[in-house]
Design an enzyme around this catalytic site. Structure first.
Site, PDB file in Angstrom:
ATOM      1  N   GLU A   1      -8.152  13.481  68.273  1.00 57.99           N
ATOM      2  CA  GLU A   1      -7.171  14.211  67.469  1.00 57.99           C
ATOM      3  C   GLU A   1      -6.701  13.225  66.408  1.00 57.99           C
ATOM      4  O   GLU A   1      -6.019  12.250  66.722  1.00 57.99           O
ATOM      5  CB  GLU A   1      -6.028  14.694  68.375  1.00 57.99           C
ATOM      6  CG  GLU A   1      -5.301  15.883  67.800  1.00 57.99           C
ATOM      7  CD  GLU A   1      -4.043  15.497  67.066  1.00 57.99           C
ATOM      8  OE1 GLU A   1      -4.141  14.724  66.097  1.00 57.99           O
ATOM      9  OE2 GLU A   1      -2.978  15.965  67.469  1.00 57.99           O
TER      10      GLU A   1
ATOM     11  N   CYS B   1       1.032  14.173  62.679  1.00 58.43           N
ATOM     12  CA  CYS B   1      -0.304  14.567  62.214  1.00 58.43           C
ATOM     13  C   CYS B   1      -0.300  16.013  61.721  1.00 58.43           C
ATOM     14  O   CYS B   1      -1.055  16.353  60.820  1.00 58.43           O
ATOM     15  CB  CYS B   1      -1.328  14.356  63.327  1.00 58.43           C
ATOM     16  SG  CYS B   1      -0.798  15.040  64.885  1.00 58.43           S
TER      17      CYS B   1
HETATM   18  O1  LIG Z   1       1.212  13.563  65.469  1.00 61.18           O
HETATM   19  C1  LIG Z   1       0.538  14.301  66.166  1.00 61.18           C
HETATM   20  C2  LIG Z   1       1.022  15.324  67.147  1.00 61.18           C
HETATM   21  C3  LIG Z   1       2.316  15.905  66.796  1.00 61.18           C
HETATM   22  C4  LIG Z   1       2.736  16.977  67.764  1.00 61.18           C
HETATM   23  O2  LIG Z   1       2.026  17.287  68.721  1.00 61.18           O
HETATM   24  O3  LIG Z   1       3.816  17.513  67.548  1.00 61.18           O
END
Ligand SMILES: O=CCCC(=O)O
Length: 456
Positions: free
Chosen positions: A227, A261
């Site tokens: 991810e 992200c």
């Molecule tokens: O930064 C990556 C994941 C952010 C989230 O799951 O809220």
């Protein structure tokens, strides 16, 4: 030595020695030994451990939130929410893992044929600093409930968070070795992936880190789940509920000081409502309070590190030099810590740096599109494909959602991660899925069982 620095002050908090070869070997050996026991536990027994961990986190949320605020500057109100979301993830998989991994009968030429989902062994999680608790539990809750054991290589800037996460399992008397902290430097990760006892790797992080880790895993024929970065578009069309869109896009952009992200990194607005939307966004951004992350009133804390702030500022400067209008912020404030002001860049075009690169900070990038078709093209004009949102009537929104190159799309709503629903990327944003029923099937052996008649 690894160093943790308080981004609120720029002061060193602590230095620590990474684990040496012998210690790493001991940690992996423990993960492998505990796997032999853990894989034989029933779903109910595993669920009891995960539920205990969740309950401990909910009871101790304030204590557990503190190291996030200290080590990476997350505003305390968000840090508390994050601990509770991590607990929710543990509870979710405790409740649903058995259903997600239920045996599937498939008709064939056998008297009986079916698929079962069995664990693989110790799985390495390589995790970033930006959501230390949530991302750790997003990794470990499904992985553990599937019967694997976990090795957590957390980002070296959040060592106390890493200890606190592993400490949750110690505090509830979880079987030793099922979820261990592996305090190593990035350069030591390769040897861990290559260790034959380690059976897979899950990474949340940059595209460069993902590429390096997945290459090593591939050379060992081990599964990897990635991810990675994103430059998520939010498409706002003329018929959208503009005030609602402005509220939620602002939230999506500034959460965790913009260091997520799945933040809304490019707001693409239909020309007809462009000026109105820019004003609505400016109003909301101006109202945000930047400051000490330990203060409950703070909306936006510092950027996690000085080098990250410098890079963000470079992106802003280059975008403005290329012709964007900076309507708010845009300069580094005097004073201690790695603060960056809430910044609004309007009239950004697709060739400009802030549209081409991922921006990890409280910088709103607004672009104009002539119509829905152009907005869609601009949205997909990125190497990334993590998430997206679209604001228009629901039916048109749904058809645009189908055309967007992303792993998840919200129509008239907030892009967020949710233990019930799968998340992940396409293109340079990664592969595989976290969360939901899909997330728990990443590190399992989907084993075919074919049974013929004993006698013919
Ligand atoms: O930064 C990556 C994941 C952010 C989230 O799951 O809220």
């Amino acid at each position: 030595m690894l160093k943790a620095v308080d981004p609120n002050t720029g002061q060193l908090i602590h230095e620590y020695e990474p684990a040496g070869t012998q210690e790493i070997d001991g940690i992996i050996a423990k993960a492998a030994a505990s796997f032999d026991q853990w894989k034989r536990q029933s779903f109910g027994e595993r669920a009891a451990v995960l539920n205990e961990a969740a309950s401990y986190m909910r009871t101790n949320a304030e204590k557990l939130a503190r190291p996030m605020t200290r080590e990476m500057g997350k505003p305390v109100k968000e840090a508390l929410g994050e601990v509770n979301k991590a607990a929710w993830c543990a509870e979710h998989y405790a409740q649903y893992a058995e259903e997600y991994l239920a045996r599937e009968t498939i008709e064939s030429d056998a008297a009986l044929s079916y698929v079962i989902y069995q664990p693989l062994g110790p799985i390495l999680g390589v995790l970033p600093w930006n959501a230390p608790f949530w991302l750790a539990f997003r990794f470990c809750a499904p992985t553990l409930m599937a019967g694997n054991t976990c090795l957590m290589k957390h980002d070296s800037h959040v060592p106390q968070c890493a200890r606190a996460i592993a400490g949750v399992f110690d505090a509830v008397g979880a079987p030793p070795g099922i979820m261990q902290n592996l305090p190593v430097k990035s350069a030591q990760v390769e040897a861990v992936i290559r260790d034959p006892r380690v059976r897979g790797v899950s990474l949340t992080g940059s595209t460069a880190a993902g590429s390096a880790v997945a290459s090593i895993a591939a050379s060992e024929i081990k599964p990897a789940l990635l991810e990675l970065g994103g430059s998520d578009p939010s498409i706002v069309l003329a018929d959208a509920d503009l005030p609602k869109a402005a509220d939620l896009i602002t939230t999506m952009r500034i959460i965790n000081a913009g260091q997520s992200c799945i933040a809304a990194k490019r707001v693409i607005v239909e020309r007809q409502v462009y000026d109105v939307m820019v004003d609505l966004l400016a109003e909301r951004l101006k109202a945000l309070k930047v400051g000490d992350p330990a203060d409950m009133e703070t909306d936006i804390g510092p950027i996690a590190r000085g080098d990250l702030r410098d890079d963000l500022h470079r992106q802003v400067k280059e975008t403005v030099q290329a012709g964007a209008r900076c309507l708010l912020g845009g300069s580094i404030p005097d004073g201690p810590g790695y603060f960056y002001p809430v910044t609004l860049l309007a009239d950004v075009d697709p060739s400009m740096v802030a549209a081409c690169e991922e921006t990890f900070g409280p910088v709103m990038v607004v672009m104009a599109a002539e119509d829905a078709d152009q907005a869609l093209k601009m949205a997909n004009d990125t190497p990334y494909g993590l998430a997206a949102s679209v604001w228009t009537d629901s039916q048109r929104g749904e058809s645009i959602a189908w055309e967007l190159e992303a792993g998840q799309v919200a129509v008239n709503g907030l892009v967020k991660t949710d233990p019930r629903l799968p998340s992940g990327g396409v293109k340079k944003s990664g592969y595989g899925r976290e969360l939901g029923p899909h997330g728990i099937r990443e590190f399992v052996n989907a084993k075919q069982i074919w049974i013929g008649p004993a006698k013919t």
